[in-house]
Design an enzyme around this catalytic site. Structure first.
Site, short mmCIF file in Angstrom:
data_model
loop_
_atom_site.label_atom_id
_atom_site.label_comp_id
_atom_site.label_asym_id
_atom_site.label_seq_id
_atom_site.Cartn_x
_atom_site.Cartn_y
_atom_site.Cartn_z
N CYS A 52 52.90 2.67 -70.45
CA CYS A 52 52.27 1.81 -71.47
C CYS A 52 51.06 2.49 -72.10
O CYS A 52 50.23 1.81 -72.70
CB CYS A 52 51.84 0.51 -70.80
N ASN A 264 38.92 -3.74 -65.55
CA ASN A 264 40.00 -4.65 -65.15
C ASN A 264 41.04 -3.97 -64.25
O ASN A 264 42.16 -4.42 -64.14
CB ASN A 264 40.70 -5.21 -66.41
N THR A 265 40.67 -2.87 -63.62
CA THR A 265 41.67 -2.18 -62.80
C THR A 265 41.74 -2.75 -61.39
O THR A 265 42.63 -2.40 -60.63
CB THR A 265 41.37 -0.67 -62.72
N ASN A 266 40.79 -3.62 -61.06
CA ASN A 266 40.89 -4.32 -59.79
C ASN A 266 41.25 -5.78 -60.04
O ASN A 266 42.22 -6.30 -59.51
CB ASN A 266 39.54 -4.20 -59.06
N GLY A 353 32.28 -1.12 -60.91
CA GLY A 353 33.50 -1.80 -60.47
C GLY A 353 34.06 -1.16 -59.21
O GLY A 353 34.50 -1.85 -58.29
N ARG A 425 39.82 14.31 -49.10
CA ARG A 425 40.73 13.16 -49.13
C ARG A 425 42.15 13.65 -48.89
O ARG A 425 42.49 14.79 -49.19
CB ARG A 425 40.63 12.41 -50.46
N MET A 1040 72.28 7.14 -70.33
CA MET A 1040 71.15 6.74 -69.49
C MET A 1040 70.16 7.88 -69.32
O MET A 1040 69.39 7.90 -68.36
CB MET A 1040 71.66 6.25 -68.14
N GLN A 1196 69.41 18.07 -66.20
CA GLN A 1196 69.99 17.32 -65.08
C GLN A 1196 69.68 18.01 -63.75
O GLN A 1196 69.39 17.35 -62.76
CB GLN A 1196 71.51 17.20 -65.24
N GLU A 1263 74.89 14.71 -60.24
CA GLU A 1263 74.45 14.42 -58.88
C GLU A 1263 74.20 15.62 -57.96
O GLU A 1263 73.30 15.59 -57.13
CB GLU A 1263 75.50 13.53 -58.20
C1 LIG Z 1 46.58 2.59 -60.47
C2 LIG Z 1 45.22 2.64 -59.83
C3 LIG Z 1 44.87 3.74 -59.07
C4 LIG Z 1 43.62 3.78 -58.46
N1 LIG Z 1 43.31 4.87 -57.69
C5 LIG Z 1 42.10 4.91 -57.06
C6 LIG Z 1 41.75 5.99 -56.22
O1 LIG Z 1 42.53 6.94 -56.04
N2 LIG Z 1 40.55 5.97 -55.61
C7 LIG Z 1 39.66 4.95 -55.79
O2 LIG Z 1 38.57 4.99 -55.25
N3 LIG Z 1 39.97 3.92 -56.59
C8 LIG Z 1 41.15 3.87 -57.20
N4 LIG Z 1 41.48 2.81 -57.99
C9 LIG Z 1 40.53 1.70 -58.06
C10 LIG Z 1 39.65 1.80 -59.26
O3 LIG Z 1 38.84 2.92 -59.17
C11 LIG Z 1 38.81 0.55 -59.26
O4 LIG Z 1 39.68 -0.54 -59.46
C12 LIG Z 1 37.80 0.59 -60.38
O5 LIG Z 1 36.84 1.56 -60.18
C13 LIG Z 1 37.15 -0.74 -60.53
O6 LIG Z 1 36.40 -0.71 -61.73
P1 LIG Z 1 36.70 -1.71 -62.92
O7 LIG Z 1 35.65 -1.47 -63.92
O8 LIG Z 1 38.07 -1.59 -63.39
O9 LIG Z 1 36.52 -3.08 -62.15
P2 LIG Z 1 36.98 -4.55 -62.56
O10 LIG Z 1 38.39 -4.78 -62.17
O11 LIG Z 1 36.63 -4.77 -63.98
O12 LIG Z 1 36.05 -5.33 -61.59
C14 LIG Z 1 36.16 -5.18 -60.21
C15 LIG Z 1 35.16 -6.01 -59.44
O13 LIG Z 1 33.88 -5.47 -59.54
C16 LIG Z 1 32.95 -6.44 -59.94
N5 LIG Z 1 31.99 -5.78 -60.83
C17 LIG Z 1 32.28 -4.91 -61.81
N6 LIG Z 1 31.15 -4.47 -62.38
C18 LIG Z 1 30.15 -5.10 -61.75
C19 LIG Z 1 28.75 -5.08 -61.88
N7 LIG Z 1 28.15 -4.31 -62.79
N8 LIG Z 1 28.01 -5.87 -61.07
C20 LIG Z 1 28.60 -6.66 -60.15
N9 LIG Z 1 29.91 -6.72 -59.98
C21 LIG Z 1 30.68 -5.95 -60.76
C22 LIG Z 1 33.74 -7.49 -60.64
O14 LIG Z 1 33.12 -8.73 -60.54
C23 LIG Z 1 35.05 -7.44 -59.90
O15 LIG Z 1 34.99 -8.28 -58.77
C24 LIG Z 1 42.71 2.72 -58.62
C25 LIG Z 1 43.07 1.62 -59.39
C26 LIG Z 1 44.31 1.56 -59.98
C27 LIG Z 1 44.68 0.37 -60.79
S1 FES Z 2 53.24 -0.34 -67.26
FE1 FES Z 2 52.93 1.09 -65.67
S2 FES Z 2 50.94 1.77 -66.11
FE2 FES Z 2 51.21 0.15 -67.46
#
Ligand SMILES: Cc1cc2nc3c(=O)[nH]c(=O)nc-3n(C[C@H](O)[C@H](O)[C@H](O)COP(=O)(O)OP(=O)(O)OC[C@H]3O[C@@H](n4cnc5c(N)ncnc54)[C@H](O)[C@@H]3O)c2cc1C
Ligand code: FES
Ligand code: FES
Length: 1331
Positions: A52, A264-266, A353, A425, A1040, A1196, A1263
């Protein structure tokens, strides 16, 4: 709250103003459903696949600059994009205007097969080029690290993108500094005369001045003096975006539970996958204080809102500007940031975050804590500073901060002289993967001393949150940094970070040993530093040094034959023609099932599945679901008007379970609603009550104990195995367990059933490999004749065997909904549902007894295979048969017995998967041969060679064949890979390296092509010539990604003597070509190619009189004349394939038309302390006769190899003790990514090979090569053996597949893994089943 304006720019000069942005809407669904920009694809919804990817641009008023970054649209809340410009794949180029160089180069370099990943790849690369028009290879691999492709094997994508680099063109193929262009290798054929897969001189130049400009109206908006608070209200959620820190504090004080959403990644994945709901969300992205960066004499202060990419580039900028001693922590952070998530994730995820998410395996928290960082927080009570230490992280996802407190900034101190900071890591996959264990370590020495003044060590992945190894540190501090101190420290660490055997996350032994390995690695690095500072003088022996694994991608070779000199230039057969849809796939114009526009009144279907593995259904309450907004109906088994079951081998499979369930994930009912979101909410509201039934069966051992099998069990024997064992020199018994595999086609199961409106007629648009099966299934389910159901398959976004039986069941259920509601109904599975419901490759347990002579000859082998088939028979019996038919692989074992059973268990039913049992079958055999070699102390390749078929041979099912080309592949592979010299070099390397070992293996394959079920070896075609001379070809094969339509177009072009551009293939449909067979068994082109050839020859002959009459005429003139002379311009073609059979009673037959042969040599480098490995070089030689299209065939080969590499070394399905699949998305289930590609990946098509059994002397190739991925497994095993010998362990040892870092590390049996006490089986409940 008041609604505000939302503005963004999509596509070229396309401004969107959305007054009713729903906070729950992500950009991906907005693009696809509202704007109908379907080029951006859904692959997982959780940021894990990159399908995406879009590019976001923002104007920064403070610096008056525009930033561009790639991002995952599935995690980008629409509301967050206020003021941003978004460029999608449609925006950068199209076939209607002009295609962008990125689109062109990926397509022309053959980097697009099914094409489902291609728009995401294009956009990742595009975003990189917008920031860096001449990237390095490292930039490219980083940019693509978060984009998964299940088809190509990545090499062609990387090669296409490489053309933007300004790096040296040397391929290094002939060793350091020695380019193949020098001609040293193939002196007989100059490089410029060798055929190439593509010509980069054809490419459009990249002109950065031609790129889209940032919309000036957004600049004006951003410059506006008084920004307003933004509020958006949706059905269930409100979104507020304040403009100042003061306002943010107020909002958070009055709504302490409301999360702050940054990247929004968490929060996003939690809402989507865990059903977490937040009535209010606060989005502080416009609060400038959260983005401020300041430098103090002690360190830097980074705004908590800074994205991880920004943090990385800021630190990267600072490091060269500061004295080296000050930057230890910065460098360790940069290293961790390089491996954390993907580029798309890092571009949006914020520093704050990451800290506040308090993930147990956060990569940043351990290093920030070890480095004495501090955070500054604010609330209505004022500001305070809080150290990031062991007290900060309280429990899973929780910190010491109060709910109303906001993290404003993070202080990262400079390091001091004598202070060393390192981070390590280890993750299931090298990139784009959460760590299994991650650590930050810091030690401080006073000047000129090796006595430790201060030390701190933190780990992630060793508990519910980041943990401090405080006791270990206490045992080190104030002591000299030496062996004695460290030895004590390992023991203390082992006790301090003990995990219970059933700890969440599993892998307990591995995780514990990693903590020790990391401390050991830290020790080596600290010693090196102390040496550099002349604090200690003793040299570390070279053997003990650990250097990072190699990572530079080399140029790869693809060798294939020229077409013959006499072949007309117009004839495309044998030429590397680009996949015919590659360009539209790269521009996002290619239409997949879910891209079909929504019809009026269309409904969406969401499935409700069983949460119990073995239970009676005692109640089904749908009342709450029916009350929810948008929900229209619930479909149960009772609604099915026709057959409620599918029958195979005398077993019945219910479409929807009625009274009993036999696995978690079994479909029970389906909710139909007006939108996807409503259907999903409806499905979540359905309540099923159960009464558990006793003794569910999950594992193969349990099934064997209870004789829970799907009949018939199969056996085959040649010679007299029992007698032969009496006369051999040695007998060895062993076993091997091999895990299953998820298809992970990038496009999940998708279908759309449209009632035509009269006479119970239905159009079914479906992503299936077998349209006829779906047609039959829908007709049976609705109790209507097949002539009322038309199945249409335009293209499939990957299938690999997984879109045959299960798809027909899903389409049947969807058709019931369409029939009942009389509306069009769409069903597209989410990734998690797809993985849960549809099953995959069969896991197996193989047990063998082998008798051999001291000279290496294997005289007898008795092999038993048990497959875990799951809860329904599906194709499991056929899989078992194919397992037995391939158990000889390339070996002539005179006394060979095989027995195989499909175990019936309470797990989701397994099904066909590329290779159909062969990859499991031969794996056991090759492991057995390997063991024989180890017992005899001989190189495995010698034992393989001794036992190979030679001369005219007969298989164990009495089928005569010539192994000549198999032996040629083997010899050529040895020569091309320079096997003997490299073997010697590896042995030398291993003698000089204690902690890193190299391993190599050479593996052969003989693979039977076509269906043993004879009736499936047929195909038909329908070819129309229109009056303007254009030709429409219909055939029974489905596209496919394997390029069948491209090859068919080549066939038609040759037969009709017209260029391919005049030929079109629109779709595969059951109303044009009826009663088709599946596109499977590597037989699609063989069969359909012949049928098309037949139809085209008929037509060509019909035109013969006209050509004779007007020899100077053109194709168009002959066609027009034919019409006027009332000659039919439409013809059917048919191919009656070989009459194959297998008589299991007589144990003989001719189940295959011919064999495809190959051999593969792989070399790996293994880090014995962590199990991490890298495939350094792969050479594959394959006999595919005369290739119809070398680019498609090499594609393939590479794709299948990488899928095999995934199967044997990476992909691990995990089930809970109650039978629930844990691994339901790319975050938990790792398929190979760019980082897994062999650093040099060479493919050679065997020259001068002919095959009288298939079209134009070609061979099926879909295959066979998958199994050759096992060469990486055996290379790892070889490296592990070298490591074991350092610990005094010799002789055969067991290593199950996949050889994950965990298994490889534990098998190395280092002094650290040996420290970990074994958990007594039976004394605890394992977290995962060993199925
Ligand atoms: C596919 C994927 C792979 C990932 N791989 C890794 C990895 O290898 N290693 C790793 O460490 N992480 C990894 N992550 C996690 C990612 O790093 C965290 O989700 C990210 O850093 C969170 O930041 P955000 O801004 O997206 O948080 P959000 O989702 O926006 O918020 C997360 C939380 O933090 C709180 N928050 C955010 N900012 C503040 C603030 N300023 N004060 C108080 N609270 C706050 C929010 O209230 C919420 O509860 C991965 C995530 C995904 C989706
Ligand atoms: S649909 Fe897989 S990363 Fe967005
Ligand atoms: S081409 Fe990449 S997933 Fe199919």
């Amino acid at each position: 709250m008041q609604l505000s304006t939302f503005t963004q720019v999509l596509k070229y000069k396309f401004t969107v103003t959305e007054n009713h942005a729903d906070p729950e809407t992500m950009l991906l669904s907005f693009l696809r459903e509202k704007l109908r920009l379907t080029g951006t694809k859904y692959g997982c919804g959780g940021g894990g696949c990159g399908a995406c990817t879009v590019m976001v641009s923002r104007y920064q008023p403070a610096t008056k600059t525009i930033i561009h970054y790639s991002a995952n649209a599935c995690l980008l809340p629409l509301c967050q994009l206020h003021g941003a410009a978004v460029i999608t794949v449609e925006g950068i180029g199209s076939t209607k205007t002009r295609i962008h160089p990125v689109q062109e180069r990926i397509a022309k370099a053959h980097g697009s097969q099914c094409g489902f990943c291609t728009p995401g790849m294009v956009m990742s690369m595009y975003a990189l080029l917008r920031n860096k028009p001449q990237p390095t290879m490292e930039d490219i691999t980083q940019a693509l690290a978060g984009n998964l492709c299940r088809c190509t094997g990545y090499r062609p994508i990387v090669d296409g993108c490489r053309t933007f680099c300004q790096e040296t063109n040397c391929c290094q193929a002939n060793g350091v500094g020695n380019c193949c262009l020098n001609g040293a290798n193939n002196a007989d054929e100059p490089e410029h005369e060798k055929p190439q897969l593509f010509d980069k001189d054809d490419f459009l130049p990249l002109d950065p001045t031609q790129e889209l400009i940032f919309p000036p109206e957004l600049i004006l908006m951003a410059e506006m003096a008084n920004p307003q608070t933004l509020t958006f209200c949706g059905e269930r959620m409100t979104w507020v975006s304040p403009t100042s820190l003061e306002e943010l504090v107020q909002l958070k004080t009055s709504n302490p539970k409301a999360p702050l959403v940054m990247g929004n990644t968490n929060i996003g994945p939690d809402m989507r996958f865990k059903g977490v709901q937040h009535p209010l969300i606060i989005s502080p992205t416009r609060v400038t204080e959260l983005f401020e960066v300041t430098q103090t004499p002690q360190g830097v202060c980074l705004g908590a809102g800074c994205s991880l990419s920004e943090v990385r580039s800021l630190l990267e900028k600072l490091v060269p500007q500061l004295p080296e001693e000050k930057t230890e922590l910065f460098k360790a952070l940069i290293q961790q940031l390089g491996n954390l998530g993907s580029q798309q994730i890092r571009n949006v995820a914020s520093l704050g975050g990451n800290i506040m998410s308090a993930y147990p395996n956060s990569d940043l928290n351990p290093i920030l804590a070890a480095g004495n960082s501090k955070v500054s927080v604010i609330s209505s009570g004022g500001r305070r500073e809080v150290p990031l230490n062991q007290d900060f992280f309280v429990s899973f996802g929780k910190t010491i901060l109060k709910p109303e407190e906001i993290l404003v900034s993070v202080f990262i101190p400079f390091s001091r002289k004598g202070e060393f900071v390192r981070a390590f890591r280890q993750a299931p996959r090298k990139e784009s993967s959460f760590a299994t264990v991650t650590t930050g370590m810091r030690v401080f020495f006073s000047e000129g001393s090796r006595v430790v003044q201060d030390i701190s060590i933190y780990y992630g992945g060793m508990g519910p949150t980041t943990v401090s190894a405080a006791k270990t540190c206490a045992a080190i501090v104030a002591r000299p940094w030496d062996d004695e101190t460290l030895s004590r420290a390992y023991d203390i660490l082992l006790d301090e970070l003990a995990l219970p055997p059933s700890a969440p996350g599993g892998k307990v032994e591995f995780r514990r040993s990693l903590t020790l390995s990391f401390l050991f690695k830290f020790n080596l690095e600290v010693l090196q530093k102390l040496r550099e500072m002349n604090v200690i003088t003793d040299e570390l022996p070279e053997k003990m040094q650990i250097k990072p694994l190699p990572r530079e991608i080399q140029r790869s070779l693809q060798e294939f034959q020229h077409v013959s000199k006499g072949q007309s230039n117009q004839d495309p057969v044998g030429r590397p023609i680009m996949h015919r849809s590659a360009i539209s796939q790269a521009t996002g114009e290619a239409v997949y099932c879910d891209d079909i526009p929504k019809t009026d009144g269309e409904l969406f279907l969401a499935l409700v599945t069983s949460s119990r593995a073995h239970a009676k259904i005692t109640g089904l309450d749908v009342s709450e679901a029916l009350q929810l907004p948008g929900v229209v109906d619930v479909i149960t088994s009772k609604d099915i008007p026709g057959k409620k079951v599918r029958s195979m081998f005398g077993y019945h499979e219910e479409l929807l379970a009625e009274s009993k369930v036999s696995c978690i994930g079994q479909m029970v009912c389906a909710v139909v609603a007006d939108t996807r979101a409503h259907a999903k909410r409806g499905a979540a509201a359905v309540k099923i009550s159960y009464e558990d039934l006793p003794d569910p069966v999950f594992t193969i051992e349990e099934a064997v104990e209870k004789s829970s099998f799907f009949e018939p069990l199969r056996m085959i024997e040649r010679g007299n195995v029992t007698e032969a064992f009496k006369s051999v020199d040695q007998v060895y018994e062993g076993e091997m367990r091999m895990g299953g595999q998820e298809h992970f086609y990038m496009e999940t199961q998708s279908m759309l059933v449209v009632p035509v409106g009269e006479e119970t007629e239905f159009n079914v648009y479906v992503s299936t490999q077998w349209p006829t099966l779906t047609q039959d299934a829908v007709a049976e389910t609705l109790d209507i004749p097949s002539n009322r159901v038309t199945c249409h398959v335009k293209r499939i976004g990957g299938a690999f065997g997984g879109k045959v039986t299960k798809t027909s069941i899903l389409a049947s259920i969807t058709s019931v909904a369409a029939w009942k509601t009389n509306h069009a109904v769409r069903c597209v599975l989410e990734r998690g549902e797809d993985m849960l419901i549809t099953g995959g490759r069969h896991p197996i347990l193989g047990k063998y007894k082998v008798g051999f002579m001291n000279d290496g000859r294997i005289v007898a082998a008795d092999i038993q295979y048990f497959t875990n088939a799951g809860n329904t028979v599906d194709e499991s019996v056929l899989v078992v048969e194919k397992i037995l038919l391939h158990m000889d692989n390339t070996y002539n074992i005179p006394n060979l017995r095989g027995r195989a059973a499909a175990c019936r268990t309470n797990l989701p039913s397994n099904t066909a998967f590329r290779g159909f049992g062969v990859p499991q079958s031969i794996m056991v055999v090759e492991n057995m041969v390997n063991d024989v070699a180890v017992v005899l102390g001989r190189p495995p390749d010698q034992v393989r060679e001794i036992n190979m078929y030679k001369g005219l041979s007969v298989t164990h099912y009495k089928f005569e064949f010539s192994p000549e080309n198999m032996l040629r592949c083997w010899e050529e592979c040895k020569a091309k890979s320079d096997y003997s010299a490299r073997r010697r070099a590896i042995d030398q390397f291993n003698q000089q390296s204690r902690w890193k070992k190299r391993g190599m293996s050479l593996i052969p394959i003989k693979y039977g092509i076509a269906f043993a079920e004879s009736f499936l070896n047929q195909a038909a075609a329908l070819v129309h010539i229109y009056k303007d001379g254009s030709v429409l070809v219909n055939h029974g094969g489905t596209e496919m990604g394997q390029g069948i339509h491209t090859k068919i177009q080549q066939v038609a072009s040759r037969e009709l003597h017209i260029p391919p551009s005049k030929i079109y293939i629109s779709e595969t449909s059951t109303n044009t070509v009826p009663n088709t067979c599946p596109s499977a068994a590597s037989f699609g082109t063989d069969a359909n190619g012949m049928a098309v050839k037949n139809a085209c020859q008929t037509l060509y002959q019909r035109l013969e009189p006209l050509r004779q009459k007007d020899p100077k005429g053109s194709w168009e003139s002959w066609v027009r004349a034919a019409f006027f002379e009332k000659i039919s311009l439409s013809a059917t073609g048919f191919h009656r394939g070989p009459d194959l059979y297998m008589d299991w009673d007589k144990m003989e037959g001719q189940p295959y038309a011919y064999y495809t042969f190959g051999a593969c040599c792989c070399e790996v480098e293994l880090d014995c302390l962590t199990g991490d490995y890298r495939t350094v070089k792969t050479d594959i030689v394959v006999d595919i006769g005369r290739s119809l299209n070398p680019s498609v065939d090499i594609g393939q080969i590479e794709g299948a190899f990488m899928q095999g590499l995934g199967l044997y070394t990476l992909e691990e399905l995990k089930f809970s003790p109650s039978g629930l699949l844990y691994t339901r998305g790319p975050s938990q289930y790792k398929i190979p990514a760019v980082c897994d590609m062999p650093l040099q990946f060479n493919v050679y098509l065997l020259s001068d090979s002919h095959n009288p059994h298939a079209i134009y002397s070609s061979k099926g190739i879909g295959e066979p090569v998958l199994f050759l991925g096992s060469s990486v497994f055996f290379a790892i095993k070889d490296a592990v053996a070298a490591a074991r010998s350092e610990s005094g362990l010799v002789g055969p040892f067991s290593l199950d597949s996949p050889a994950t870092p965990e298994r490889a590390c534990l098998a190395c049996a280092s002094r650290f893994t040996q420290k970990i006490p074994d958990s007594k089986p039976g004394s605890f409940k394992p977290r995962a089943l060993n199925i």
